[in-house]
Scaffold this active site. Structure first.
Site, mmCIF file in Angstrom:
data_model
loop_
_atom_site.group_PDB
_atom_site.id
_atom_site.type_symbol
_atom_site.label_atom_id
_atom_site.label_comp_id
_atom_site.label_asym_id
_atom_site.label_seq_id
_atom_site.Cartn_x
_atom_site.Cartn_y
_atom_site.Cartn_z
ATOM 1 C CE1 TYR A 336 3.552 56.020 1.959
ATOM 2 C CE2 TYR A 336 2.351 55.316 3.899
ATOM 3 C CZ TYR A 336 3.540 55.648 3.289
ATOM 4 O OH TYR A 336 4.709 55.597 4.004
ATOM 5 C CB CYS A 337 2.934 52.416 -0.446
ATOM 6 S SG CYS A 337 4.054 51.017 -0.664
ATOM 7 C CG LEU A 338 -0.027 47.622 -3.330
ATOM 8 C CD1 LEU A 338 0.421 47.534 -4.763
ATOM 9 C CD2 LEU A 338 0.164 46.297 -2.624
#
Length: 606
Positions: A336-338
């Protein structure tokens, strides 16, 4: 500090859940290295703290570019002058008609009627209507003035427009208690009690910011009680992360477990919020075995943690642990995300080494190409990164509040100005809810890692340019050999969906792309049954022609519901056809005995 894993082998993981995280072995650490420019960096760090980490050069340089090129464009200046005269004439004419008692006059700037800040009927009354129209006139002129000027750098055009919008939001009459009819009416109705309550709210917030204790206590009371409550056990801990194995909720499970790699910008429990919207809880009820990485909240001693440390001591250690618990099972990896960006790097490196432990890869609102990374990219240049680096060099970390300020700037009207007007002038209080509690549970960024991330990925875009190295060798996304499920969110201001979609340009495996309604967080936390949610989904095979994001969206019809169900089906289709008995919790005989119950102790660190 205890020796690192590279020096001693596997970190001891038998400490109880109450163990002090500072006693756990760290993968890296140490003080700031000697620097011949210490005095210079100290001075710049002090300046950075005064400016909230914003580089004066990053603010002033775009305006200098604008002014120089505007000075060399007499026709453009003349057009702006004519617009100012025309807008002034229209505003003056409208004001005279309204003052003469006419109420059905068409306003010269009707966009105020579509602005939620001016939705109250009181804005149609005098003198408030003229306040709103005057502000709209100025806003319209500055919008034109900060448009493209021949010769300006494209990024500076966007920067000046962004800063002009921010300044106009700051002076919007909706944020001024003297000019806002809603505040006047509320004050009259309550005999001024709203202002007293607003003052009390302001003082409470100032005390909370100064002491940093009140809100922290509220978060700690929620985590593990009303939030992050899915049953599970911490089965591994090193100095960077804890690995949580969640308890099975079905009599049999899919053979392939899911490993979730969250971003370390915030705490992991965005994916395990309240029981009714917990992605982790929902997955376990669908018969999946789920593992979750819970990152430590780093402190100054962790200044030398690198981006690759997060890969090595995070993803790779987690995969090793899962392999001990479920020998031979391939893993559905989800980032998720980074965390998704890091997973892409790890998957590329694993493919290069012929490490085939990944069954599939899922990336949630995660970018691999940062050429179009949204408004966050506007102020990421050498001057800005140097400013942050000097501040982190002095502090060892980027503090959570320093980082959250950047995200607040992106949506200043919604997250700051309008909120301040409600709480400090109307005397209202936004009631905390699960997502808002998580959003304020801030973490710190280690100096080295954050510098590598900002320079290597955000600024220089090395991953898709073929210049990002792992252990001295460049990795390529085209090496990834596991199918990908890619999720973008329509209103994402952190990872714009068109930027997320660009993975299609670099990976050579089947990619199922989902575009879901909502923003960076709400679009991902989109449980089945959530009213108003929809998504688009389509799969591109490696031999298919590439479609631009706009053409892809135009050709895929939206469907109501949650993308979670589509993802679960996709995972099941790419796993073993038959289910198996739930795995045991941990692998005690191999040194992975359960340490303590979820959510563990790292998530409780402030």
């Amino acid at each position: 500090m205890e020796k690192t894993r590279r020096e001693t082998g596997r970190p001891e993981s038998g400490a109880g859940p109450e163990a002090d995280a500072d006693t756990a072995p760290r993968p890296a650490g140490g003080g700031a290295p000697e620097d011949p420019h210490t005095l210079d960096r100290t001075a710049r760090a002090a300046m950075a703290r005064l400016t909230g980490g914003v580089s004066p050069s990053a603010v002033l340089a775009p305006w200098a570019d604008w002014a120089i090129n505007l000075a060399a464009a007499p026709t453009h200046r003349a057009a702006l002058g004519l617009k100012a005269v025309a807008d002034g004439w229209a505003l003056g004419s409208y004001a005279l008609q309204r003052l003469a008692g006419l109420s059905d006059v068409e306003p010269p700037f009707p966009e105020t009627g579509r602005d939620a800040r001016f939705a109250d009927p009181g804005w149609r009354d005098l003198p408030f209507d003229l306040y709103a129209q005057s502000w709209a006139a100025a806003d319209s002129w500055w919008h034109a003035a900060t448009g493209p000027v021949r010769g300006m750098h494209e990024r500076n055009v966007r920067r000046t427009a962004f800063m002009a919008d921010f300044a106009m939001d700051a002076v919007c009459p909706a944020n001024n208690p003297v000019l806002n009819p809603v505040i006047w009416r509320r004050t009259a109705e309550t005999d001024g009690r709203n202002l007293w309550q607003g003052a009390a709210n302001f003082l409470e917030d100032m005390v909370s910011v100064t002491r940093g204790k009140g809100h922290d206590r509220a978060v700690r009371e929620a985590v593990g009680h009303s939030l992050a409550t899915t049953p599970g056990e911490v089965i591994y801990r090193n100095g960077l992360m804890e690995l949580i194995q969640y308890a099975p909720q079905t009599g049999s499970v899919h053979a392939e477990p899911i490993l979730i790699v969250p971003a370390w910008i915030m705490k992991y429990y965005i994916l395990d919020l309240s029981p009714e919207n917990s992605l982790v809880g929902w997955l376990t009820r669908q018969g999946f075995t789920v593992y979750m990485i819970s990152w430590i909240n780093p402190g100054p001693d962790d200044r030398d943690l690198s981006l690759d440390d997060y890969r090595t001591f995070g993803i790779m250690d987690a995969l090793d642990t899962i392999g001990a618990v479920q020998p031979g099972a391939k893993v559905h990896a989800c980032g998720y995300c980074l965390g998704g960006t890091l997973l892409s790097i790890a998957a590329s490196e694993m493919a290069r080494r012929r490490d085939d432990r990944l069954a599939t890869i899922t990336l949630l609102a995660a970018q691999v190409d940062f050429a179009e990374a949204g408004d966050l990219l506007l102020f990421v240049d050498d001057a800005q990164i140097a400013c942050l680096e000097d501040m982190m060099w002095d502090q060892g970390v980027l503090e959570g509040h320093q980082m959250s300020g950047a995200f607040t700037l992106l949506r200043a009207d919604e997250l700051f100005w309008s909120k301040a007007a409600r709480e400090y002038f109307l005397g209202e209080r936004d009631k905390p809810f699960d997502l808002s509690i998580w959003n304020s549970d801030q973490t710190r960024m280690p100096a080295r890692m954050h510098s590598e991330y900002l320079r290597g990925l955000f600024l220089e875009n090395r991953l898709t340019a073929g210049r990002f190295a792992v252990e001295g060798r460049v990795v390529a996304l085209s090496d990834i050999d596991a199918p990908i499920f890619l999720v973008g969110t329509e209103k994402d201001h952190i990872a714009p969906w068109a930027s997320v979609y660009k993975l299609n340009l670099f990976a050579r495996v089947p990619i199922t792309f989902v575009l879901t309604s909502g923003g960076h967080n709400a679009g991902i936390v989109s449980e089945p049954g959530h009213i108003g949610r929809s998504f688009r989904i389509a799969t591109r095979q490696p031999e298919d022609d590439y479609l631009s994001p706009e053409r892809w969206k135009a050709g895929v019809e939206p469907q109501d519901g949650s993308w979670w169900t589509a993802w679960a089906g996709w995972l099941a289709e790419r796993g073993s056809p038959s289910r198996v008995a739930p795995p045991r919790m941990g692998a005690p005989e191999q040194g992975y005995a359960p340490i303590g119950p979820a959510p563990g102790c790292y998530v409780q660190m402030s």
